[in-house]
Design a protein around this motif. Sequence first.
Motif, PDB file in Angstrom:
ATOM      1  N   UNK A   1       0.822  -1.197   0.000  1.00  0.00           N
ATOM      2  CA  UNK A   1       0.000   0.000   0.000  1.00  0.00           C
ATOM      3  C   UNK A   1       0.865   1.259   0.000  1.00  0.00           C
ATOM      4  N   UNK A   2       1.974   1.206   0.721  1.00  0.00           N
ATOM      5  CA  UNK A   2       2.876   2.367   0.777  1.00  0.00           C
ATOM      6  C   UNK A   2       3.491   2.644  -0.597  1.00  0.00           C
ATOM      7  N   UNK A   3       3.861   1.583  -1.308  1.00  0.00           N
ATOM      8  CA  UNK A   3       4.432   1.754  -2.658  1.00  0.00           C
ATOM      9  C   UNK A   3       3.411   2.411  -3.584  1.00  0.00           C
ATOM     10  N   UNK A   4       2.149   1.991  -3.474  1.00  0.00           N
ATOM     11  CA  UNK A   4       1.088   2.576  -4.288  1.00  0.00           C
ATOM     12  C   UNK A   4       1.005   4.074  -4.038  1.00  0.00           C
ATOM     13  N   UNK A   5       0.990   4.452  -2.772  1.00  0.00           N
ATOM     14  CA  UNK A   5       0.901   5.867  -2.397  1.00  0.00           C
ATOM     15  C   UNK A   5       2.084   6.648  -2.973  1.00  0.00           C
ATOM     16  N   UNK A   6       3.278   6.096  -2.860  1.00  0.00           N
ATOM     17  CA  UNK A   6       4.466   6.766  -3.401  1.00  0.00           C
ATOM     18  C   UNK A   6       4.370   6.941  -4.910  1.00  0.00           C
ATOM     19  N   UNK A   7       3.920   5.912  -5.612  1.00  0.00           N
ATOM     20  CA  UNK A   7       3.800   6.002  -7.066  1.00  0.00           C
ATOM     21  C   UNK A   7       2.726   7.015  -7.471  1.00  0.00           C
ATOM     22  N   UNK A   8       1.610   7.024  -6.754  1.00  0.00           N
ATOM     23  CA  UNK A   8       0.551   7.990  -7.055  1.00  0.00           C
ATOM     24  C   UNK A   8       1.041   9.418  -6.767  1.00  0.00           C
ATOM     25  N   UNK A   9       1.803   9.593  -5.694  1.00  0.00           N
ATOM     26  CA  UNK A   9       2.375  10.909  -5.392  1.00  0.00           C
ATOM     27  C   UNK A   9       3.345  11.335  -6.489  1.00  0.00           C
ATOM     28  N   UNK A  10       4.098  10.392  -7.009  1.00  0.00           N
ATOM     29  CA  UNK A  10       5.026  10.702  -8.102  1.00  0.00           C
ATOM     30  C   UNK A  10       4.261  11.078  -9.366  1.00  0.00           C
ATOM     31  N   UNK A  11       3.136  10.428  -9.630  1.00  0.00           N
ATOM     32  CA  UNK A  11       2.289  10.806 -10.766  1.00  0.00           C
ATOM     33  C   UNK A  11       1.823  12.250 -10.585  1.00  0.00           C
ATOM     34  N   UNK A  12       1.405  12.598  -9.378  1.00  0.00           N
ATOM     35  CA  UNK A  12       0.961  13.969  -9.100  1.00  0.00           C
ATOM     36  C   UNK A  12       2.095  14.956  -9.374  1.00  0.00           C
ATOM     37  N   UNK A  13       3.297  14.656  -8.884  1.00  0.00           N
ATOM     38  CA  UNK A  13       4.439  15.558  -9.115  1.00  0.00           C
ATOM     39  C   UNK A  13       4.722  15.726 -10.605  1.00  0.00           C
ATOM     40  N   UNK A  14       4.660  14.618 -11.339  1.00  0.00           N
ATOM     41  CA  UNK A  14       4.926  14.675 -12.775  1.00  0.00           C
ATOM     42  C   UNK A  14       3.843  15.484 -13.486  1.00  0.00           C
ATOM     43  N   UNK A  15       2.607  15.295 -13.103  1.00  0.00           N
ATOM     44  CA  UNK A  15       1.508  16.052 -13.708  1.00  0.00           C
ATOM     45  C   UNK A  15       1.624  17.545 -13.403  1.00  0.00           C
ATOM     46  N   UNK A  16       2.059  17.873 -12.195  1.00  0.00           N
ATOM     47  CA  UNK A  16       2.251  19.284 -11.850  1.00  0.00           C
ATOM     48  C   UNK A  16       3.320  19.916 -12.748  1.00  0.00           C
ATOM     49  N   UNK A  17       4.420  19.199 -12.948  1.00  0.00           N
ATOM     50  CA  UNK A  17       5.471  19.689 -13.845  1.00  0.00           C
ATOM     51  C   UNK A  17       4.934  19.835 -15.263  1.00  0.00           C
ATOM     52  N   UNK A  18       4.180  18.839 -15.719  1.00  0.00           N
ATOM     53  CA  UNK A  18       3.622  18.891 -17.075  1.00  0.00           C
ATOM     54  C   UNK A  18       2.654  20.054 -17.224  1.00  0.00           C
ATOM     55  N   UNK A  19       1.855  20.310 -16.196  1.00  0.00           N
ATOM     56  CA  UNK A  19       0.918  21.427 -16.249  1.00  0.00           C
ATOM     57  C   UNK A  19       1.668  22.757 -16.406  1.00  0.00           C
ATOM     58  N   UNK A  20       2.728  22.921 -15.644  1.00  0.00           N
ATOM     59  CA  UNK A  20       3.528  24.151 -15.750  1.00  0.00           C
ATOM     60  C   UNK A  20       4.118  24.273 -17.157  1.00  0.00           C
ATOM     61  N   UNK A  21       4.661  23.194 -17.686  1.00  0.00           N
ATOM     62  CA  UNK A  21       5.237  23.225 -19.033  1.00  0.00           C
ATOM     63  C   UNK A  21       4.185  23.550 -20.083  1.00  0.00           C
ATOM     64  N   UNK A  22       3.040  22.913 -19.988  1.00  0.00           N
ATOM     65  CA  UNK A  22       1.985  23.141 -20.975  1.00  0.00           C
ATOM     66  C   UNK A  22       1.405  24.551 -20.853  1.00  0.00           C
ATOM     67  N   UNK A  23       1.351  25.085 -19.650  1.00  0.00           N
ATOM     68  CA  UNK A  23       0.910  26.466 -19.467  1.00  0.00           C
ATOM     69  C   UNK A  23       1.903  27.423 -20.119  1.00  0.00           C
ATOM     70  N   UNK A  24       3.169  27.098 -20.023  1.00  0.00           N
ATOM     71  CA  UNK A  24       4.198  27.922 -20.678  1.00  0.00           C
ATOM     72  C   UNK A  24       4.061  27.831 -22.193  1.00  0.00           C
ATOM     73  N   UNK A  25       3.774  26.662 -22.712  1.00  0.00           N
ATOM     74  CA  UNK A  25       3.557  26.500 -24.158  1.00  0.00           C
ATOM     75  C   UNK A  25       2.359  27.338 -24.592  1.00  0.00           C
ATOM     76  N   UNK A  26       1.302  27.333 -23.795  1.00  0.00           N
ATOM     77  CA  UNK A  26       0.123  28.147 -24.112  1.00  0.00           C
ATOM     78  C   UNK A  26       0.501  29.630 -24.155  1.00  0.00           C
ATOM     79  N   UNK A  27       1.233  30.077 -23.158  1.00  0.00           N
ATOM     80  CA  UNK A  27       1.654  31.480 -23.100  1.00  0.00           C
ATOM     81  C   UNK A  27       2.518  31.837 -24.308  1.00  0.00           C
ATOM     82  N   UNK A  28       3.464  30.980 -24.635  1.00  0.00           N
ATOM     83  CA  UNK A  28       4.348  31.244 -25.774  1.00  0.00           C
ATOM     84  C   UNK A  28       3.581  31.230 -27.094  1.00  0.00           C
TER      85      UNK A  28
END
Length: 135
Positions: A1-28
């Motif tokens: 269960x702990x591994x699942x939580x860690x992987x889901x948290x990592x997905x969240x971190x990756x999505x946050x980074x992707x959101x910032x990148x895609x927002x920058x692409x929109x701005x550009x």
Amino acid sequence: MERRKELFEEVVRQLQKNYVRLSEIEKLTKELGDALSRSDNEAAQIFLGMREDEMDKADEGKRGLYAILDAMDSKDRDSVRVLLNGHSINGEKDEETEKILKLSVQIKHVLERTIEADKVISRRLAGKDSYYQPE
């Protein structure tokens, strides 16, 4: 269960980074359109290069997300894919799944706005030869 939580948290971190990148692409993309409206070809070239760099980073982020998915068991991977497609999962309402769903929807909206802006630019520049055909 702990591994699942860690992987889901990592997905969240990756999505946050992707959101910032895609927002920058929109701005550009918007800045590119503005530069083209002013017939400022030099600025347009700069924005194109900057946008391409951000797109490359977004591709890296997407690959990183796929690597995380590959590390999950099939049930969790299927659940995350449903969330990434903007759908909630019956019975799963923990903090990570809610964040993944929220970020996925936000990313989808940023992509839609960016594509619409890109369509306008492409049609203005290429006319009937645009990548985006008239609807």
